[in-house]
Scaffold this active site. Sequence first.
Site, PDB file in Angstrom:
ATOM      1  N   HIS A 187       0.819  -1.213   0.000  1.00 42.64           N
ATOM      2  CA  HIS A 187       0.000   0.000   0.000  1.00 42.64           C
ATOM      3  C   HIS A 187       0.863   1.277   0.000  1.00 42.64           C
ATOM      4  O   HIS A 187       0.510   2.277   0.614  1.00 42.64           O
ATOM      5  CB  HIS A 187      -1.013  -0.025   1.154  1.00 42.64           C
ATOM      6  CG  HIS A 187      -0.412  -0.172   2.528  1.00 42.64           C
ATOM      7  ND1 HIS A 187      -0.984  -0.921   3.516  1.00 42.64           N
ATOM      8  CD2 HIS A 187       0.714   0.345   3.061  1.00 42.64           C
ATOM      9  CE1 HIS A 187      -0.234  -0.855   4.612  1.00 42.64           C
ATOM     10  NE2 HIS A 187       0.785  -0.085   4.362  1.00 42.64           N
TER      11      HIS A 187
ATOM     12  N   HIS B 226      -1.067   4.788   9.706  1.00 42.38           N
ATOM     13  CA  HIS B 226       0.328   5.232   9.822  1.00 42.38           C
ATOM     14  C   HIS B 226       0.395   6.568  10.559  1.00 42.38           C
ATOM     15  O   HIS B 226       0.637   7.606   9.950  1.00 42.38           O
ATOM     16  CB  HIS B 226       0.952   5.393   8.440  1.00 42.38           C
ATOM     17  CG  HIS B 226       0.899   4.164   7.591  1.00 42.38           C
ATOM     18  ND1 HIS B 226      -0.235   3.749   6.947  1.00 42.38           N
ATOM     19  CD2 HIS B 226       1.853   3.246   7.287  1.00 42.38           C
ATOM     20  CE1 HIS B 226       0.021   2.639   6.265  1.00 42.38           C
ATOM     21  NE2 HIS B 226       1.276   2.312   6.463  1.00 42.38           N
TER      22      HIS B 226
ATOM     23  N   HIS C  75      10.599  -4.363   3.195  1.00 44.29           N
ATOM     24  CA  HIS C  75      11.064  -2.978   3.117  1.00 44.29           C
ATOM     25  C   HIS C  75      11.439  -2.459   4.495  1.00 44.29           C
ATOM     26  O   HIS C  75      10.897  -2.907   5.502  1.00 44.29           O
ATOM     27  CB  HIS C  75      10.037  -2.051   2.468  1.00 44.29           C
ATOM     28  CG  HIS C  75       8.752  -1.808   3.227  1.00 44.29           C
ATOM     29  ND1 HIS C  75       7.853  -2.791   3.535  1.00 44.29           N
ATOM     30  CD2 HIS C  75       8.195  -0.670   3.707  1.00 44.29           C
ATOM     31  CE1 HIS C  75       6.801  -2.269   4.161  1.00 44.29           C
ATOM     32  NE2 HIS C  75       6.989  -0.974   4.290  1.00 44.29           N
TER      33      HIS C  75
ATOM     34  N   GLU D 209       4.645  -5.667   8.173  1.00 38.37           N
ATOM     35  CA  GLU D 209       3.271  -5.483   7.683  1.00 38.37           C
ATOM     36  C   GLU D 209       2.718  -6.743   7.024  1.00 38.37           C
ATOM     37  O   GLU D 209       1.501  -6.910   6.904  1.00 38.37           O
ATOM     38  CB  GLU D 209       3.230  -4.333   6.655  1.00 38.37           C
ATOM     39  CG  GLU D 209       3.450  -2.962   7.258  1.00 38.37           C
ATOM     40  CD  GLU D 209       3.451  -1.851   6.212  1.00 38.37           C
ATOM     41  OE1 GLU D 209       3.326  -0.692   6.612  1.00 38.37           O
ATOM     42  OE2 GLU D 209       3.591  -2.133   4.999  1.00 38.37           O
TER      43      GLU D 209
END
Lengths: 279, 132
Positions: A12, A59, A193, A240
């Site tokens: 996302h 976030h 990541h 995530e």
Amino acid sequence: MAKLVAGMGTSHVPGVGAAMDNGKTDEPYWAELFGGFAPLRAWHAENVPDVTIIVFNDHATSMALNHYSTFMMGVAESFQPADEGWGPRKVPVVEGHPELAWHLVESLILDEFDMAVTADFDVDHGLTVPMSIAYDQPDVWPTKVIPLCVNVIQHPQPTALRCYKLGQAIRRAVDSFPEDITVGIWGTGGLSHQLGGERAGVVNPDFDRMFLDNLVNDPVANTRLTHTDFIREAGAEGIEMIMWNVMRGALDEKVREVYRLYHIPVSATAYGAIILENE
Amino acid sequence: MISRDYDDVPGTYVLDSRSYRKGYHLNMFCMSLNKAECREEFARDEMAYLQKFPMTDEQRQAVLDRDYIRLLQLGANVYYTFKIVSHDRQPPQVMYGKMSSPPMSFEEFQEMMINGGRPIDGNRSKKESGNG
């Protein structure tokens, strides 16, 4: 009765939304990725469920260190795109499905999953970017949405196994919803990541491939990954990926892989997407 | 202080109870920049705005300096520092590059990613990387 038909996993990354919002998708940096979206969007165009449960994380947008929940269900009639610091994305309002959302809350809590509940929640790129990836730029989103927000930022996050079991409990809840509607479920975030620290930019295609292969054929293997396995092998933000386990837990034991996309880089990440249909 | 098995991962800052407590007000300052009126107030006089939060002087200076790696060392989390780089209307790769060791420009960081990203080999543990 309600029928859970398919699942999607997708990163996302906010940059994907920004590229669309600012008309940059034809630029060389983005062209290959958006080319890869074409078959994914074609599948979505033919397979729009009445409701989509989107498993994502906030976030530091609507939740922060002062209040956060491990698992939270959005039960509102609608959810506004959030201002994350550069103004809200100009994308349609996300329409909720309070009836199914409340059925999920009731069923899950009685099934020992103690969900937090929100009726006042602006949704950030974690939810709106997957919508843009699937449905491009419509005037109105074609599916209603139940946001399911997972804490993946403040340690300790829920375990990979707990996320998978939550998915299984969601499936039991959907199966017991009396209306004849179709339901989809998306797990978002990842893949490997790391955004913060001297190691920023680390990615791990071998780990990502293993995770995606397991997701199709041996999903229980992905429940044995520890938080430190994710942090070490997939980067601090790669954790995530536990949200994809929620999606997978809600599907049948055996699934059909319809589409897979993997691309480095998108911003500082390895982008991944997969579509899985129940047999 | 209780140690964690992920403490061995090099160049990595996990938001846990230790950084939560150290960086709470710093992160809440960052979070405030979600609001347009707070962004305007911060832009008018950065130090005056920072004084409204009970942060340490060291944390305030690191914000003024846009010293992103120092901010992480002082308890900030990258999703929160993201709010500062957004306020500055810069692409996040500017921040990622500044945090990297050795530091990189936007272009250098972008090029590393286009060439496949930072390799995982040699970066899994402090023992493996030898530089902690």
